[in-house]
Design a protein around this motif. Structure first.
Motif, PDB file in Angstrom:
ATOM      1  N   LYS A 100       0.838  -1.208   0.000  1.00  0.00           N
ATOM      2  CA  LYS A 100       0.000   0.000   0.000  1.00  0.00           C
ATOM      3  C   LYS A 100       0.870   1.254   0.000  1.00  0.00           C
ATOM      4  O   LYS A 100       0.536   2.261  -0.654  1.00  0.00           O
ATOM      5  CB  LYS A 100      -0.951  -0.020   1.195  1.00  0.00           C
TER       6      LYS A 100
ATOM      7  N   ASP B 102      -4.953   2.332   7.014  1.00  0.00           N
ATOM      8  CA  ASP B 102      -4.784   2.571   5.583  1.00  0.00           C
ATOM      9  C   ASP B 102      -3.808   3.721   5.356  1.00  0.00           C
ATOM     10  O   ASP B 102      -4.113   4.873   5.705  1.00  0.00           O
ATOM     11  CB  ASP B 102      -6.146   2.910   4.958  1.00  0.00           C
TER      12      ASP B 102
ATOM     13  N   HIS C 164      -9.491  -1.306   9.478  1.00  0.00           N
ATOM     14  CA  HIS C 164      -9.798  -2.623   8.924  1.00  0.00           C
ATOM     15  C   HIS C 164      -9.204  -3.707   9.828  1.00  0.00           C
ATOM     16  O   HIS C 164      -8.229  -4.370   9.469  1.00  0.00           O
ATOM     17  CB  HIS C 164      -9.239  -2.745   7.510  1.00  0.00           C
TER      18      HIS C 164
END
Length: 246
Positions: A24, A102, A216
């Motif tokens: 990511k 994230d 998450h």
């Protein structure tokens, strides 16, 4: 060029999670000037090996503990390392190494620092728009209760979430903290360390703001390393101790 963001990632046995997190970050390289600081807290799996594999794709500095010392020491060592390699205009992030945060939210956090002139931004579970996936309801209730106690007893303007480990701050503010508190910046060994950092910021009147967190927890592989009962006890004890010391 955008200011460099030094991202502190505390890691303990995160080999099953951290590769996805690194991917990511690689996707963000064109938008953010990133430098990762992975503080391995005595992992017994392949966390270090996985980190070294990705070092050819994104700048990674490894800080290694031979034995597990706990989140508090790990965060402190990461912050000290970041302070050593930061330029004055840089930013310093802290986030979990289990792929529950994230990295793309750093874009919104950086934008808020720029537009509002704030020193520190927290990705907060208690802001409209926050999304929490995979966390049990009783954990959410405990988090709300702890936040309410801090808001009442140790209020910080702009802050509702005292314990989330996902934050972005100015390197200049980190220097103020280290200059003022030195080796006592973090004395908590466990997860209460995240609240202690904010109480240090409160003492120095470091300005804070929040964006809604996207969490998450459903992506996390392996069991949680948090001792819930001990964390609640130490965090609340820290709140009361800070009152009597201030």
């Amino acid at each position: 060029m955008n200011p460099s963001i030094k991202v502190i990632i505390p890691a303990f046995n995160e080999a099953d999670n951290i590769a996805s997190l690194f991917e990511k970050f690689i996707d963000l390289k064109q938008k953010l000037n990133l430098h990762l600081i992975v503080v391995d807290d005595g992992s017994q799996d392949d966390t270090i090996k996985v980190s070294e594999t990705f070092a050819s794709q994104i700048p990674i500095t490894l800080v290694k503990h031979q034995q597990n010392q706990g989140l508090g020491v790990t965060l402190k060592d990461g912050l000290i390392k970041a302070n050593l390699i930061c330029d004055p205009g840089d930013l310093v992030a802290i986030m979990d190494g289990d792929d529950t945060h994230d990295p793309a939210q750093l874009l919104s956090m950086q934008a808020l620092i720029r537009t509002e002139g704030l020193d520190l931004i927290i990705a907060s579970r208690f802001r409209p728009g926050a999304e929490i996936y995979g966390l049990r309801q009783w954990r959410k209730i405990l988090s709300y209760g702890a936040a309410l106690i801090f808001i009442i007893l140790r209020p910080i303007s702009g802050v509702r979430d005292y314990t989330c480990g996902y934050r972005l701050m100015k390197a200049s503010s980190l220097r103020l903290l280290i200059d003022r508190f030195g080796d006592t910046l973090i004395t908590e060994s466990g997860f209460a360390a995240t609240a202690q950092i904010l109480l240090r910021c409160r003492a120095l009147k470091i300005s804070c703001g929040e964006i809604p967190l996207i969490l998450h927890y459903d992506r996390k592989k392996g069991v949680s390393k948090m001792n819930i009962t001990r964390t609640i006890r130490r965090t609340l004890s820290l709140c009361y101790t800070d009152i009597f010391q201030s």
